[in-house]
Scaffold this motif. Structure first.
Motif, PDB file in Angstrom:
ATOM      1  N   LEU A 150       0.200  16.455  -0.393  1.00 37.79           N
ATOM      2  CA  LEU A 150      -0.669  16.199   0.761  1.00 37.79           C
ATOM      3  C   LEU A 150      -0.746  17.380   1.728  1.00 37.79           C
ATOM      4  CD1 LEU A 150       0.278  12.494   1.583  1.00 37.79           C
ATOM      5  CD2 LEU A 150      -1.620  13.334   0.210  1.00 37.79           C
ATOM      6  N   LYS A 151      -0.305  18.559   1.280  1.00 38.29           N
ATOM      7  CA  LYS A 151      -0.277  19.687   2.215  1.00 38.29           C
ATOM      8  C   LYS A 151      -1.682  20.122   2.628  1.00 38.29           C
ATOM      9  CE  LYS A 151      -0.057  23.289  -1.325  1.00 38.29           C
ATOM     10  NZ  LYS A 151       0.308  24.670  -1.540  1.00 38.29           N
ATOM     11  N   ASN A 152      -2.693  19.824   1.809  1.00 38.06           N
ATOM     12  CA  ASN A 152      -4.058  20.177   2.167  1.00 38.06           C
ATOM     13  C   ASN A 152      -4.809  19.020   2.829  1.00 38.06           C
ATOM     14  OD1 ASN A 152      -4.144  22.909   1.121  1.00 38.06           O
ATOM     15  ND2 ASN A 152      -3.913  21.973  -0.882  1.00 38.06           N
ATOM     16  N   VAL A 153      -4.149  17.859   2.924  1.00 33.84           N
ATOM     17  CA  VAL A 153      -4.752  16.709   3.593  1.00 33.84           C
ATOM     18  C   VAL A 153      -4.397  16.724   5.077  1.00 33.84           C
ATOM     19  CG1 VAL A 153      -4.837  14.177   3.661  1.00 33.84           C
ATOM     20  CG2 VAL A 153      -4.694  15.368   1.472  1.00 33.84           C
ATOM     21  N   THR A 154      -3.185  17.201   5.372  1.00 32.69           N
ATOM     22  CA  THR A 154      -2.725  17.291   6.752  1.00 32.69           C
ATOM     23  C   THR A 154      -1.980  18.605   6.956  1.00 32.69           C
ATOM     24  OG1 THR A 154      -1.263  16.325   8.418  1.00 32.69           O
ATOM     25  CG2 THR A 154      -0.675  15.957   6.125  1.00 32.69           C
ATOM     26  N   ASP A 155      -2.022  19.140   8.158  1.00 33.58           N
ATOM     27  CA  ASP A 155      -1.332  20.399   8.453  1.00 33.58           C
ATOM     28  C   ASP A 155       0.178  20.212   8.565  1.00 33.58           C
ATOM     29  OD1 ASP A 155      -3.733  21.773   8.552  1.00 33.58           O
ATOM     30  OD2 ASP A 155      -4.023  21.409  10.698  1.00 33.58           O
ATOM     31  N   ASN A 156       0.648  18.967   8.669  1.00 32.48           N
ATOM     32  CA  ASN A 156       2.078  18.687   8.852  1.00 32.48           C
ATOM     33  C   ASN A 156       2.595  17.788   7.731  1.00 32.48           C
ATOM     34  OD1 ASN A 156       2.539  19.998  11.536  1.00 32.48           O
ATOM     35  ND2 ASN A 156       0.968  18.545  12.147  1.00 32.48           N
ATOM     36  N   ALA A 157       2.328  18.191   6.476  1.00 30.52           N
ATOM     37  CA  ALA A 157       2.683  17.336   5.347  1.00 30.52           C
ATOM     38  C   ALA A 157       4.182  17.074   5.269  1.00 30.52           C
ATOM     39  CB  ALA A 157       2.193  17.975   4.043  1.00 30.52           C
ATOM     40  N   ILE A 158       5.009  18.096   5.536  1.00 31.06           N
ATOM     41  CA  ILE A 158       6.454  17.893   5.433  1.00 31.06           C
ATOM     42  C   ILE A 158       6.938  16.906   6.493  1.00 31.06           C
ATOM     43  CG2 ILE A 158       7.112  19.822   6.948  1.00 31.06           C
ATOM     44  CD1 ILE A 158       8.851  18.630   3.696  1.00 31.06           C
ATOM     45  N   LEU A 159       6.225  16.817   7.630  1.00 33.79           N
ATOM     46  CA  LEU A 159       6.612  15.865   8.665  1.00 33.79           C
ATOM     47  C   LEU A 159       6.340  14.422   8.227  1.00 33.79           C
ATOM     48  CD1 LEU A 159       5.548  17.652  11.983  1.00 33.79           C
ATOM     49  CD2 LEU A 159       7.808  17.530  10.915  1.00 33.79           C
ATOM     50  N   LEU A 160       5.456  14.236   7.232  1.00 35.01           N
ATOM     51  CA  LEU A 160       5.259  12.897   6.667  1.00 35.01           C
ATOM     52  C   LEU A 160       6.555  12.388   6.058  1.00 35.01           C
ATOM     53  CD1 LEU A 160       1.794  13.224   4.862  1.00 35.01           C
ATOM     54  CD2 LEU A 160       2.277  11.946   6.950  1.00 35.01           C
ATOM     55  N   LEU A 161       7.258  13.285   5.349  1.00 32.57           N
ATOM     56  CA  LEU A 161       8.549  12.918   4.757  1.00 32.57           C
ATOM     57  C   LEU A 161       9.562  12.605   5.850  1.00 32.57           C
ATOM     58  CD1 LEU A 161      10.420  12.621   2.330  1.00 32.57           C
ATOM     59  CD2 LEU A 161      10.783  15.097   2.383  1.00 32.57           C
ATOM     60  N   THR A 162       9.556  13.399   6.923  1.00 35.40           N
ATOM     61  CA  THR A 162      10.460  13.159   8.038  1.00 35.40           C
ATOM     62  C   THR A 162      10.201  11.795   8.667  1.00 35.40           C
ATOM     63  OG1 THR A 162      10.412  15.538   8.483  1.00 35.40           O
ATOM     64  CG2 THR A 162      11.354  14.125  10.190  1.00 35.40           C
ATOM     65  N   LEU A 163       8.919  11.461   8.861  1.00 35.44           N
ATOM     66  CA  LEU A 163       8.557  10.180   9.458  1.00 35.44           C
ATOM     67  C   LEU A 163       8.952   9.023   8.549  1.00 35.44           C
ATOM     68  CD1 LEU A 163       7.114   8.559  11.678  1.00 35.44           C
ATOM     69  CD2 LEU A 163       4.962   8.966  10.475  1.00 35.44           C
ATOM     70  N   THR A 164       8.634   9.140   7.266  1.00 34.37           N
ATOM     71  CA  THR A 164       8.952   8.081   6.304  1.00 34.37           C
ATOM     72  C   THR A 164      10.443   7.817   6.245  1.00 34.37           C
ATOM     73  OG1 THR A 164       7.039   8.691   4.952  1.00 34.37           O
ATOM     74  CG2 THR A 164       8.740   7.377   3.889  1.00 34.37           C
ATOM     75  N   THR A 165      11.220   8.880   6.139  1.00 36.03           N
ATOM     76  CA  THR A 165      12.669   8.711   6.037  1.00 36.03           C
ATOM     77  C   THR A 165      13.279   8.271   7.374  1.00 36.03           C
ATOM     78  OG1 THR A 165      12.834  11.117   6.338  1.00 36.03           O
ATOM     79  CG2 THR A 165      13.016  10.271   4.096  1.00 36.03           C
TER      80      THR A 165
ATOM     81  N   PHE B  73      -6.153   7.770   3.025  1.00 41.91           N
ATOM     82  CA  PHE B  73      -6.349   8.183   4.415  1.00 41.91           C
ATOM     83  C   PHE B  73      -6.307   9.706   4.535  1.00 41.91           C
ATOM     84  CE2 PHE B  73      -4.630   4.069   6.612  1.00 41.91           C
ATOM     85  CZ  PHE B  73      -5.594   3.337   5.929  1.00 41.91           C
ATOM     86  N   SER B  74      -6.822  10.225   5.646  1.00 38.72           N
ATOM     87  CA  SER B  74      -6.766  11.659   5.910  1.00 38.72           C
ATOM     88  C   SER B  74      -6.543  11.881   7.400  1.00 38.72           C
ATOM     89  CB  SER B  74      -8.053  12.353   5.449  1.00 38.72           C
ATOM     90  OG  SER B  74      -9.173  11.821   6.139  1.00 38.72           O
ATOM     91  N   GLY B  75      -6.197  13.133   7.759  1.00 38.87           N
ATOM     92  CA  GLY B  75      -5.981  13.430   9.172  1.00 38.87           C
ATOM     93  C   GLY B  75      -4.763  12.722   9.716  1.00 38.87           C
ATOM     94  N   ASN B  76      -4.806  12.369  10.990  1.00 34.92           N
ATOM     95  CA  ASN B  76      -3.658  11.743  11.645  1.00 34.92           C
ATOM     96  C   ASN B  76      -3.376  10.327  11.155  1.00 34.92           C
ATOM     97  OD1 ASN B  76      -3.096  13.974  13.242  1.00 34.92           O
ATOM     98  ND2 ASN B  76      -4.498  13.324  14.875  1.00 34.92           N
ATOM     99  N   SER B  77      -4.384   9.658  10.552  1.00 33.15           N
ATOM    100  CA  SER B  77      -4.160   8.298  10.049  1.00 33.15           C
ATOM    101  C   SER B  77      -3.149   8.279   8.908  1.00 33.15           C
ATOM    102  CB  SER B  77      -5.484   7.679   9.579  1.00 33.15           C
ATOM    103  OG  SER B  77      -6.060   8.440   8.525  1.00 33.15           O
ATOM    104  N   VAL B  78      -2.916   9.447   8.279  1.00 33.01           N
ATOM    105  CA  VAL B  78      -1.919   9.539   7.208  1.00 33.01           C
ATOM    106  C   VAL B  78      -0.525   9.200   7.746  1.00 33.01           C
ATOM    107  CG1 VAL B  78      -0.799  11.125   5.586  1.00 33.01           C
ATOM    108  CG2 VAL B  78      -3.258  11.209   5.899  1.00 33.01           C
ATOM    109  N   PHE B  79      -0.277   9.485   9.025  1.00 33.69           N
ATOM    110  CA  PHE B  79       1.034   9.209   9.604  1.00 33.69           C
ATOM    111  C   PHE B  79       1.274   7.700   9.722  1.00 33.69           C
ATOM    112  CE2 PHE B  79       0.226  13.559  10.883  1.00 33.69           C
ATOM    113  CZ  PHE B  79       1.442  14.165  10.601  1.00 33.69           C
ATOM    114  N   PHE B  80       0.221   6.924   9.979  1.00 30.92           N
ATOM    115  CA  PHE B  80       0.357   5.458   9.970  1.00 30.92           C
ATOM    116  C   PHE B  80       0.687   4.976   8.561  1.00 30.92           C
ATOM    117  CE2 PHE B  80      -1.707   1.316   9.172  1.00 30.92           C
ATOM    118  CZ  PHE B  80      -0.962   0.529  10.037  1.00 30.92           C
ATOM    119  N   ALA B  81       0.024   5.576   7.568  1.00 31.95           N
ATOM    120  CA  ALA B  81       0.303   5.224   6.173  1.00 31.95           C
ATOM    121  C   ALA B  81       1.758   5.518   5.826  1.00 31.95           C
ATOM    122  CB  ALA B  81      -0.631   6.008   5.245  1.00 31.95           C
ATOM    123  N   ALA B  82       2.292   6.632   6.350  1.00 29.63           N
ATOM    124  CA  ALA B  82       3.683   7.000   6.081  1.00 29.63           C
ATOM    125  C   ALA B  82       4.648   5.974   6.666  1.00 29.63           C
ATOM    126  CB  ALA B  82       3.978   8.391   6.648  1.00 29.63           C
TER     127      ALA B  82
END
Length: 428
Positions: A233-248, A288-297
């Motif tokens: 998802l690195k090209n879907v959001t500029d903070n892809a690694i933070l998705l992992l941080t949020l999920t965990t 999802f794309s953009g900031n809505s990806v963080f809700f998905a996470a």
């Protein structure tokens, strides 16, 4: 007579698991940099990542067979040695094969930690196994949070991935020292008087085999997605690694509040709800794309939060005769499934990228193209399309788990009702 310090053994176990999870979090954060520094394809990255998952089941299954013979303390000394050697080899890696073997050693160390610590926790807390296993396993996502935040900070400071890996040496030395000073109990199976024959019969029972197979799906859903989320998802959001941080981070909170959830729903009910949330979260991550990806996470994190410790806790509570072997076979099944799936999906991801590249453009030429060239831009767009497609393919797994765990809830309700009726008849 030796004195068993329950709380000290528990916290030393948590620290050992922290090293295990740091290896996942830091590696997930440096995947892209490894690809650049050593000119690795997605298939090669997938194979390197998979070696950790090969070493883990190898160590945890062998550990399950020998832990009653050599004791949990000796296993944890072995884990300490493997961790130190694996970390050192990673720091001084020269290319693909050095990364391959260093990651394999760290995987063996990680598996050895769980081979000893899962039965240790079950032995230390015989009346509260699932809750305590959730508390113990919150240090796995906790370490991933710490690892990914360290990666983000070190990148911001301009510090390389070798220093990130070297940070793991500190908790490794601490847990090695603590375990060397503490006395250990025998495993619960041994103390309960169950024979080896009882243990082997238990791991061949239909209920254990069912949970063993389900572990394939729960582990893939949680760990494959976690390891690859930054890459996919690195090209879907500029903070892809933070998705992992949020999920965990969600997983840490959830496991910290496991006791009321487990007591209210029972392990099988927790697993069913987890599969439902995991499927919904994975679908959202892939669409999802953009900031809505963080809700998905967040939704996905709620889903996978209880999978691993509750699967092990279910076996510990409902199939106690399986002993340390049963718990370690479950962990081995999960990691083995992830290793195979990671290799397969690495190749699948490469093929999807090629499919989305313009006619006449190869993956090799696009990978080596100069920045901002037409080939490089085409590659970025192809990855943008391919990443979510990998997640959509994985979505099938938690959907199947919903059906499986729905059946488990019905079965356990029926079995518990029969047990109550039998007790009432005996009293009468």
């Amino acid at each position: 007579m030796t004195q068993i310090h329950t709380s000290k053994l528990f916290w030393a176990s948590c620290l050992a698991l922290l090293v295990t999870s740091l290896s996942f979090g830091i590696r997930a954060g440096m995947m892209n940099q490894l690809a650049i520094d050593f000119h690795l394809s997605a298939t090669q990255l997938g194979t390197i990542t998979a070696t950790a998952f090969w070493g883990f089941p190898l160590a945890i299954v062998i550990g399950g067979f020998i832990v009653d013979l050599i004791g949990m303390k000796r296993l944890l000394v072995m884990a300490f040695i493997f961790h130190l050697v694996g970390i050192a080899l990673t720091i001084f890696a020269q290319g693909y094969w050095t990364l391959f073997f260093s990651t394999l050693l760290i995987g063996i160390a990680n598996g050895t930690v769980e081979a000893a610590c899962n039965p240790l926790i079950a032995t230390l807390y015989p009346n509260n196994k699932t809750t305590r296993l959730n508390y113990f396993h919150l240090w796995f996502p906790g370490g991933i949070v710490i690892g990914t935040l360290l990666v983000t900070l070190f990148i911001y400071l301009g510090l390389g991935w070798k220093l990130q890996v070297a940070m793991m040496i500190i908790p490794t030395l601490v847990y090695g020292y603590l375990f060397s000073k503490l006395d250990f109990p025998v495993t619960e199976r041994v103390s309960s008087g169950y024979t080896s024959s009882d243990m082997y019969k238990a791991v061949l029972s239909p209920l254990f085999i069912f949970m063993f197979v389900c572990m394939f799906g729960t582990a893939i859903t949680e760990l494959f997605t976690g390891q690859w989320i930054g890459l996919l998802l690195k090209n879907v959001t500029d903070n892809a690694i933070l998705l992992l941080t949020l999920t965990t981070g969600i997983m840490v909170i959830g496991r910290g509040f496991a006791e009321p959830v487990v007591h209210r729903l029972a392990p099988q009910g927790v697993l069913l709800l987890s599969a439902i949330f995991a499927a919904a979260g994975l679908y959202m991550l892939s669409t999802f794309s953009g900031n809505s990806v963080f809700f998905a996470a967040i939704i996905f994190g709620i889903g996978v939060c209880y999978f691993w410790p509750t699967m092990i806790g279910f076996v510990a509570e409902n199939i106690p005769k399986s002993g340390a072997l049963g718990l370690n076979l479950m962990g081995g099944a999960g990691m083995f499934a992830v290793s195979i799936y990671t290799i397969f999906m690495g190749s699948f991801y490469d093929n999807l990228i090629v499919k989305h590249l313009p006619d006449g453009t190869t993956l090799e030429s696009a990978t080596t193209a100069t920045e901002n060239s037409s080939a490089a831009l085409a590659l970025a767009e192809a990855k943008n399309l391919a990443g979510p497609e990998v997640l959509q393919a994985t979505l099938v797994i938690p959907i199947v788990l919903i059906i499986a765990f729905g059946g488990l809830v019905i079965y356990m309700r029926s079995r518990n009702k029969q047990s109550v009726n039998s007790d009432s008849y005996q009293r009468a």
